[in-house]
Motif scaffolding. Structure first.
Motif, PDB file in Angstrom:
ATOM      1  N   TRP A   1       0.786  -1.299  -0.110  1.00 51.37           N
ATOM      2  CA  TRP A   1      -0.047   0.088  -0.191  1.00 51.37           C
ATOM      3  C   TRP A   1       0.940   1.312  -0.112  1.00 51.37           C
ATOM      4  CZ3 TRP A   1      -5.086  -0.795  -0.268  1.00 51.37           C
ATOM      5  CH2 TRP A   1      -5.582  -2.358  -0.179  1.00 51.37           C
TER       6      TRP A   1
ATOM      7  N   LEU B   1      -1.320  -3.557   6.688  1.00 52.88           N
ATOM      8  CA  LEU B   1      -0.451  -2.175   6.424  1.00 52.88           C
ATOM      9  C   LEU B   1       0.825  -2.511   6.560  1.00 52.88           C
ATOM     10  CD1 LEU B   1      -3.213   0.347   7.687  1.00 52.88           C
ATOM     11  CD2 LEU B   1      -2.873  -0.465   5.442  1.00 52.88           C
TER      12      LEU B   1
ATOM     13  N   THR C   1       3.824  -0.510   4.631  1.00 58.03           N
ATOM     14  CA  THR C   1       3.122   0.559   3.956  1.00 58.03           C
ATOM     15  C   THR C   1       4.408   1.433   3.664  1.00 58.03           C
ATOM     16  OG1 THR C   1       1.036  -0.082   4.445  1.00 58.03           O
ATOM     17  CG2 THR C   1       1.404   2.270   3.908  1.00 58.03           C
TER      18      THR C   1
ATOM     19  N   HIS D   1       6.122  -6.092   3.081  1.00 50.87           N
ATOM     20  CA  HIS D   1       5.323  -7.083   4.005  1.00 50.87           C
ATOM     21  C   HIS D   1       6.050  -8.278   4.603  1.00 50.87           C
ATOM     22  CE1 HIS D   1       1.157  -8.539   5.003  1.00 50.87           C
ATOM     23  NE2 HIS D   1       1.477  -9.640   4.465  1.00 50.87           N
TER      24      HIS D   1
END
Length: 838
Positions: free
Chosen positions: A265, A286, A289, A488
């Motif tokens: 994101w 998230l 991010t 991530h």
């Protein structure tokens, strides 16, 4: 507390205390799917505290606004345009139930308004305040529309417009090599205008947007689930969110519930990274991010100020009580929202606050001071007002900026007068940063690039990994520390997000019908074309003297082709010519050695010698066709070939005619005896060759052959060949040679049955049959080939036709001379009926 707030700065002359008037209304209807009445987000409250802190320090400072005290009012808009407009009108009129155009004289002077946080709510406020020329400074509204001073003449902000951000986000995408991204935008002016601009810049940079989906905190669950399914259906790894954080809360929760978690994101500056906003499941999505936030500076003693907060110190601050309850998980005793039982526990099982709780050691962690982005800019907004007011108060009559040099009346400041000073304010922060507003009312500050990193034990932190600087040159406006980024699940390698894999050099992109430009197939370049870079749109055609290599990655000089001695074909032909030439010399030696034998004498040994010598020259002239073409060899090779072969065929014709004459001269009374002798064959050979020589001379004088590089016949190679000039001469030469061979064949055929043991008419017939057959087959073979193979066909025809003459005429005689000597005696010839004297 709802997420959005706005504050108004008020002036009090000769007072040294705050006037704190706070509004809070929990009865305002809120969407239960998105906002709960008991939510309290520390980050938003921290922004209010930064404003209060700045006002307190300014009021205590002897260097600015002496004898003037700043006060403030705070209104909660609850993310509602109606509430935002109502609060604005209340501030302007000084009444809880506002009357447009009316202002209560009982309130302190309204200097200006700080807020709103969300761009969507700032727009209607800015339109109202622009009518009355009341200055407004926002610390987080970034929509570029607010830079239009015709629509919003009194609006300013301590953050830059999102114009640069909308250009910088695509550069950030391009920096990581992502060409296939999705977009989530808020269903408001900020999302729609900014989202389309970001999309345009992404596509101009060669990327593609797989989808652009709208989201809003008021959307129903069914509509949010449709967005989830669209994200699941498209193979996109990177998604840009151009929206305030409140709009995507429900979306993130449903993404986690539906196991749509493997995405990166990228948040615009509109999205404030707020740890308390989302559940732990949403933060798992998230994790990794990247987000943009305005750069921060120092706020001296701000943490000390936060540590000193206590509900007992500020009893009228209802926000502080809510914060206290959330921070220490207790119920403030005077809070009437929940009744306490006899044991001091409310109906939800939460104990009452002891009132001995303290923020001395926990302020930094509770207030999440690792990211003060928008908090710092609300702090700057207060200082901008204070410096503008200080400049207004310090005005010297007669030297003021208004008509006739007048200054503003401190007891009755007009809003447009303060607005004038605000537009021209220029001050320096404690960290040395210069703050001012440009012609559009925007502050020129940089963006920080933050990376959300959540450890396995749940520790949340935002790490600065880069910076965007609007004032830097385009090549240096994006600076990123790649090694500091954790994606991530703690992966350090940059994720991959493309619709189609990159096309290697040697290939070009071929767009798929009905799909975006980033979705394509990789098609190999055609022969003679190259692509030397990845993702080439078109292949480049090589120049005429170059050709593409096997991988079609570069143009290389074309191979120059000619029939050389080094290659097997040329070597074979050269060896064959040498062998046949040696065989001819050997046969000539036999005939010379046995020149006095009957067989040699019976077949006109003089013509036989001449024929063998010309055949040897025929084999020898084939070497003129081999090797690199030269000017001399190109000029003479066809002429030499034509003249020598004409001599050979005319000798054969002479031998045939002499045979016929000899047999007709056996009658003593025949007049044919006068044609016997050397004159007749000499004349035949001379006149037959003269015509061929004349052809050759005319050919050389009018259109002589010359060497050239032929780049048109083959695209992949250059043929080094002899240009024969006007081909009509070449075919006339072949035609005349064919005519001589045909005449020789006919004459020999007609005399094939003449008596005599050594009558060579039959042998000449077979030799001419071979000769004519070879050259008839030569014509289509020659015309159907190009380059070195055309030369090879002609050399092969020369060798075969010459070998046919040699073999058919001389091999039988050599056989009799060498292997059957009993037949080569005079006695044998006398016994023959076809005896012949020479």
């Amino acid at each position: 507390m709802a997420q959005i707030w706005e504050g108004a700065i008020q002036l009090n002359r000769n007072q040294c205390k705050f006037i704190i008037i706070q509004k809070y209304d929990t009865s305002w209807p809120v969407n239960v799917h998105h906002t709960a009445p008991h939510w309290f987000f520390i980050r938003y409250y921290r922004e209010i505290l930064a404003m209060v802190f700045a006002i307190e320090k300014i009021n205590q400072s002897p260097d600015i606004l002496r004898n003037v005290t700043l006060g403030f009012q705070i209104f909660d808009s609850c993310m509602s345009e109606n509430r935002a407009i109502q609060g604005t009108l209340s501030l302007l009129s000084g009444m809880e139930s506002p009357i447009p155009g009316y202002r209560s004289l009982n309130q302190s002077q309204l200097a200006g308004i700080i807020g709103e946080t969300m761009s969507a709510l700032t727009l209607p406020i800015a339109r109202i305040l622009g009518v009355f020329h009341y200055p407004q400074i926002s610390h987080s509204s970034v929509i570029s529309t607010l830079s239009d001073k015709l629509q919003f003449p009194s609006f300013l902000r301590t953050v830059p417009s999102n114009t640069f951000q909308n250009q910088a986000l695509p550069r950030l995408i391009h920096h990581f090599g992502w060409t296939w991204v999705g977009m989530i935008i808020s269903d408001d002016d900020l999302g729609l205008l900014g989202g389309h601009e970001v999309r345009r810049w992404i596509e101009d940079g060669g990327g593609c947007v797989a989808f652009m989906l709208q989201i809003h905190l008021r959307y129903t669950t069914e509509k949010v689930l449709q967005v989830v399914e669209t994200i699941r259906a498209r193979a996109v790894k990177v998604i840009i969110i151009h929206s305030a954080e409140v709009h995507v809360k429900l979306l993130l929760e449903h993404l986690y519930t539906n196991n749509v978690t493997e995405h990166v994101w990228i948040f615009s500056a509109s999205f404030a990274i707020t740890p308390g906003m989302f559940e732990n499941q949403a933060w798992k999505i998230l994790n990794g991010t990247l987000g943009l936030v305005p750069s921060t500076g120092a706020m001296p003693r701000f943490e000390e100020f936060l540590s000193s907060l206590h509900p007992a110190t500020f009893p009228d601050d209802v926000f502080l009580k809510q914060f206290w309850e959330q921070a220490f998980q207790c119920q403030w005793p005077t809070n009437t929202r929940a009744e306490m039982n006899a044991s001091g526990v409310n109906e939800r099982g939460i104990e009452a606050c002891s009132q001995r709780e303290s923020l001395d050691q926990t302020a930094a962690s509770i207030f999440e001071l690792n990211d003060l982005s928008y908090t710092y800019h609300s702090y700057l907004a207060v200082h901008a007002f204070a410096n503008a007011l200080d400049a207004l108060i310090s005005c010297t009559p007669g030297q003021g900026p208004f008509i006739y040099g007048t200054c503003a009346d401190i007891n009755n400041i007009r809003p447009w007068q303060l607005l004038h000073y605000l537009r021209n304010v220029h001050f320096k922060t404690s960290s040395g940063e210069h703050i001012f507003f440009d012609a559009n009312g925007d502050a020129s500050v940089t963006y920080d690039i933050l990376n959300v990193q959540i450890s396995h034990d749940g520790l949340f932190q935002t790490v600065k990994v880069g910076m965007l600087d609007p004032g830097a040159p385009e090549s240096k406006d994006v600076i990123i520390n790649m090694s500091a980024i954790l994606w991530h699940d703690g992966i350090s390698q940059v994720p991959h997000s493309v619709c189609s894999e990159s096309c290697s050099p040697g290939y070009r992109k071929s767009a798929r019908k009905g799909e975006p430009a980033c979705c394509y197939d990789c098609v190999p370049c055609f022969q003679g074309e190259i692509s030397s870079t990845n993702d080439a749109v078109t292949c480049i055609k090589c120049s005429e003297d170059h050709w593409s290599n096997g991988r079609h990655t570069e143009c290389v000089l074309k191979v120059t082709e000619f029939l050389s001695y080094e290659e097997p074909l040329g070597l074979t032909l050269a060896a064959s010519a040498a062998f046949l030439m040696t065989s001819t010399a050997f046969i000539l030696g036999i005939f010379v050695k046995y020149r006095s034998t009957p067989i040699v004498k019976a077949n006109n040994r003089g013509l036989s010698y001449l024929l063998l010598i010309t055949l040897k020259c025929c084999f020898l002239c084939s070497f003129l066709f081999l090797g690199r073409p030269q000017k001399l060899t190109c000029m003479i090779r066809q002429m030499v070939f034509g003249v020598i072969f004409s001599i050979s065929v005319s000798v054969v014709l002479s031998k045939t005619i002499i045979v016929i004459i000899a047999f007709r001269a056996t009658n003593p009374c025949s007049s044919a005896k006068q044609w016997l002798g050397y004159k007749t064959p000499s004349c035949i050979i001379f006149f037959c060759c003269l015509i061929q020589v004349l052809f050759s001379v005319v050919w050389l004088l009018t259109s002589p052959p010359f060497p050239e590089l032929n780049i048109k016949t083959y695209t992949e190679k250059i043929i080094y060949e002899c240009n024969e000039g006007k081909t009509i001469f070449f075919y006339c030469m072949l035609g005349y040679m064919g005519l001589l061979a045909t005449v020789s064949f006919i004459v020999a055929f007609l005399s094939r049955n003449l008596p005599g043991s050594f009558n060579e008419a039959k042998l000449i017939t077979f030799s001419m049959l071979v000769f004519v057959s070879v050259w008839i087959a030569f014509i289509p073979a020659y015309l159907s080939t190009r380059g070195k193979y055309m030369v090879a066909v002609e050399v092969f025809a020369i060798l075969c036709s010459s070998a046919g003459l040699l073999g058919c005429i001389f091999f039988p005689k050599c056989y009799s001379i060498v292997l059957r000597p009993t037949k080569n005696i005079r006695k044998q010839i006398k016994q023959s009926n076809n005896k012949m004297r020479i």
